[in-house]
Scaffold this motif. Structure first.
Motif, PDB file in Angstrom:
ATOM      1  N   GLU A 196     -24.275  10.482 -19.529  1.00 12.73           N
ATOM      2  CA  GLU A 196     -22.815  10.566 -20.399  1.00 12.73           C
ATOM      3  C   GLU A 196     -21.819  11.134 -18.938  1.00 12.73           C
ATOM      4  OE1 GLU A 196     -23.064  13.248 -23.490  1.00 12.73           O
ATOM      5  OE2 GLU A 196     -23.692  11.664 -24.635  1.00 12.73           O
ATOM      6  N   GLU A 197     -22.514  11.825 -17.918  1.00 10.92           N
ATOM      7  CA  GLU A 197     -21.591  12.464 -17.069  1.00 10.92           C
ATOM      8  C   GLU A 197     -21.467  11.521 -15.817  1.00 10.92           C
ATOM      9  OE1 GLU A 197     -24.304  14.047 -18.308  1.00 10.92           O
ATOM     10  OE2 GLU A 197     -23.079  15.275 -19.630  1.00 10.92           O
ATOM     11  N   LEU A 198     -22.297  10.609 -15.521  1.00 10.52           N
ATOM     12  CA  LEU A 198     -22.352   9.794 -14.219  1.00 10.52           C
ATOM     13  C   LEU A 198     -22.106   8.194 -14.549  1.00 10.52           C
ATOM     14  CD1 LEU A 198     -22.961  10.000 -11.235  1.00 10.52           C
ATOM     15  CD2 LEU A 198     -25.241   9.581 -11.581  1.00 10.52           C
ATOM     16  N   SER A 199     -21.261   7.670 -13.710  1.00 11.13           N
ATOM     17  CA  SER A 199     -20.980   6.327 -13.711  1.00 11.13           C
ATOM     18  C   SER A 199     -21.184   5.690 -12.328  1.00 11.13           C
ATOM     19  CB  SER A 199     -19.774   5.985 -14.302  1.00 11.13           C
ATOM     20  OG  SER A 199     -19.835   6.191 -15.616  1.00 11.13           O
ATOM     21  N   LEU A 200     -21.852   4.567 -12.260  1.00 10.87           N
ATOM     22  CA  LEU A 200     -21.994   3.817 -10.785  1.00 10.87           C
ATOM     23  C   LEU A 200     -21.086   2.586 -10.939  1.00 10.87           C
ATOM     24  CD1 LEU A 200     -25.656   4.676 -10.004  1.00 10.87           C
ATOM     25  CD2 LEU A 200     -23.814   5.908  -9.390  1.00 10.87           C
ATOM     26  N   PHE A 201     -20.466   2.222  -9.566  1.00  9.22           N
ATOM     27  CA  PHE A 201     -19.645   1.057  -9.753  1.00  9.22           C
ATOM     28  C   PHE A 201     -20.100   0.318  -8.455  1.00  9.22           C
ATOM     29  CE2 PHE A 201     -17.255   4.144 -11.812  1.00  9.22           C
ATOM     30  CZ  PHE A 201     -16.666   3.458 -13.002  1.00  9.22           C
ATOM     31  N   PHE A 202     -20.170  -1.079  -8.531  1.00 11.21           N
ATOM     32  CA  PHE A 202     -20.375  -1.934  -7.473  1.00 11.21           C
ATOM     33  C   PHE A 202     -19.251  -3.292  -7.453  1.00 11.21           C
ATOM     34  CE2 PHE A 202     -24.149   0.173  -8.634  1.00 11.21           C
ATOM     35  CZ  PHE A 202     -24.739   0.859  -7.364  1.00 11.21           C
ATOM     36  N   GLU A 203     -18.935  -3.447  -6.235  1.00 14.91           N
ATOM     37  CA  GLU A 203     -17.886  -4.979  -6.157  1.00 14.91           C
ATOM     38  C   GLU A 203     -18.213  -5.458  -4.978  1.00 14.91           C
ATOM     39  OE1 GLU A 203     -13.848  -4.153  -7.932  1.00 14.91           O
ATOM     40  OE2 GLU A 203     -13.341  -4.327  -5.647  1.00 14.91           O
ATOM     41  N   ILE A 204     -17.926  -6.822  -5.227  1.00 11.38           N
ATOM     42  CA  ILE A 204     -17.709  -7.479  -3.989  1.00 11.38           C
ATOM     43  C   ILE A 204     -16.578  -8.351  -4.024  1.00 11.38           C
ATOM     44  CG2 ILE A 204     -20.291  -8.194  -3.647  1.00 11.38           C
ATOM     45  CD1 ILE A 204     -19.933 -10.732  -5.046  1.00 11.38           C
ATOM     46  N   GLU A 205     -15.827  -8.226  -2.974  1.00  8.61           N
ATOM     47  CA  GLU A 205     -14.439  -8.863  -2.703  1.00  8.61           C
ATOM     48  C   GLU A 205     -14.458  -9.865  -1.485  1.00  8.61           C
ATOM     49  OE1 GLU A 205     -10.704  -6.159  -2.431  1.00  8.61           O
ATOM     50  OE2 GLU A 205     -10.734  -6.952  -0.309  1.00  8.61           O
ATOM     51  N   LYS A 206     -13.889 -11.021  -1.738  1.00 10.66           N
ATOM     52  CA  LYS A 206     -13.670 -12.075  -0.983  1.00 10.66           C
ATOM     53  C   LYS A 206     -12.265 -12.705  -0.526  1.00 10.66           C
ATOM     54  CE  LYS A 206     -14.638 -15.399   2.089  1.00 10.66           C
ATOM     55  NZ  LYS A 206     -14.805 -15.139   3.249  1.00 10.66           N
ATOM     56  N   ASP A 207     -11.756 -12.100   0.427  1.00 11.60           N
ATOM     57  CA  ASP A 207     -10.490 -12.910   0.841  1.00 11.60           C
ATOM     58  C   ASP A 207     -10.785 -14.216   1.528  1.00 11.60           C
ATOM     59  OD1 ASP A 207      -8.025 -13.720   2.319  1.00 11.60           O
ATOM     60  OD2 ASP A 207      -7.458 -11.584   2.766  1.00 11.60           O
ATOM     61  N   LYS A 225     -12.827  17.852 -18.346  1.00 10.63           N
ATOM     62  CA  LYS A 225     -11.394  17.433 -18.108  1.00 10.63           C
ATOM     63  C   LYS A 225     -11.409  17.358 -16.495  1.00 10.63           C
ATOM     64  CE  LYS A 225      -9.063  19.815 -21.846  1.00 10.63           C
ATOM     65  NZ  LYS A 225      -8.001  20.434 -22.212  1.00 10.63           N
ATOM     66  N   PHE A 226     -12.503  17.489 -15.860  1.00  8.68           N
ATOM     67  CA  PHE A 226     -12.530  17.437 -14.423  1.00  8.68           C
ATOM     68  C   PHE A 226     -13.761  16.201 -13.898  1.00  8.68           C
ATOM     69  CE2 PHE A 226     -13.929  18.968 -10.042  1.00  8.68           C
ATOM     70  CZ  PHE A 226     -12.733  19.061  -9.542  1.00  8.68           C
ATOM     71  N   ARG A 227     -13.215  15.488 -12.936  1.00  8.28           N
ATOM     72  CA  ARG A 227     -14.080  14.314 -12.449  1.00  8.28           C
ATOM     73  C   ARG A 227     -13.970  14.292 -10.891  1.00  8.28           C
ATOM     74  NH1 ARG A 227     -12.642  12.719 -17.456  1.00  8.28           N
ATOM     75  NH2 ARG A 227     -14.083  11.273 -18.492  1.00  8.28           N
TER      76      ARG A 227
END
Length: 275
Positions: A196-207, A225-227
């Protein structure tokens, strides 16, 4: 800073002799996005109007926001942005604007966005932009229409994927001497709720004109209220940090990016739920 303008004008003169293209940058606006090293495809909320419009559908209130970023601590390289979003049932409409630069040279983007939840957990969004540039040698500000859009799909309560494309038709702005090429960007990402407190994000970007960029970020809800946020991207070993605090209907975000070649990019954003 006069030196900044001199470099811009000299570059324009040199490449303009042969009518060659000059590449323009895709500016990140959201402080939350910046604090996660540019990850945006799986984020939701009003600031998604600048990242992945499909994420706007998460808002159920009329809201607005403003932000300011200062590239490499040079006032001539600031990015000012604002948006207003209006939900209507399963639909969200938004108006946004940003300006990069100051005085004689600046880049501007005005956007009208729309997002809709097609089925529970699956949303789409797109935006029509008008991009225009002010140049000291031109009486008028040349511009061009640019399209962008994306999707988000929640596979489960803990897993979401998103995709976004900016400028799929590779539009560019033509002036008397220079063609300003806007980047054509494709991004694919995923968001994972670990606790509930922790989220992970991953992304690939291609120009289409650049190498593939890998990004990773984390967001931790330290208090209700604080992140705290942090991210890293493969391009130039970009590092980022950020904090956010919510009070009543007001949310304030701060972020700091560090590029070992170019320096620091501090950002601040404020959003307000009107009702």
């Amino acid at each position: 800073m006069k030196a900044v303008y001199s470099i811009i004008f000299l570059t324009g003169f040199v490449v303009g002799i042969n009518k060659k293209p000059v590449a323009q940058e895709y500016h990140q606006v959201s402080a939350r996005e910046k604090s996660l090293a540019g990850i945006a495809t799986c984020l939701s909320g009003g600031w998604s109007v600048f990242g992945n419009q499909a994420g706007m559908i998460a808002d159920t209130n009329l809201q607005s926001g403003i932000s300011y970023s200062n590239y490499f601590l040079l006032k001539e390289l600031g990015v000012k942005a604002a948006y207003v979003s209006l939900p209507a049932g399963n639909n969200v409409f938004a108006l946004s604007f940003y300006r990069f630069g100051n005085g004689a040279y600046n880049e501007n983007k005005l956007g009208l966005a729309y997002a809709k939840e097609i089925i529970p957990g699956f949303s789409v969004g797109f935006q029509f932009n008008y991009f225009f540039i002010r140049l000291p040698e031109n009486e008028k500000s040349p511009g061009i229409s640019v399209l962008e859009g994306g999707i988000q799909y929640r596979l489960s309560e803990k897993l979401q994927i998103g995709a976004h494309c900016f400028n799929p038709f590779q539009s560019g702005v033509n002036t008397e001497n220079i063609r300003y090429k806007l980047p054509c960007l494709f991004r694919l990402g995923t968001g994972i709720t670990v606790t509930e407190e922790l989220s992970l994000f991953f992304e690939i970007e291609k120009d289409l004109k650049q190498e593939l960029v890998l990004k990773a970020g984390a967001e931790y809800r330290m208090l209700e209220k604080f992140r705290l946020r942090a991210g890293i991207a493969g391009e130039n070993n970009l590092l980022s940090l950020g904090v956010a605090y919510s009070f009543s209907k007001l949310t304030t975000d701060f972020s700091w990016q560090y590029n070992y070649r170019l320096g620091n990019v501090p950002s601040v954003a404020i959003s307000y739920y009107i009702k």
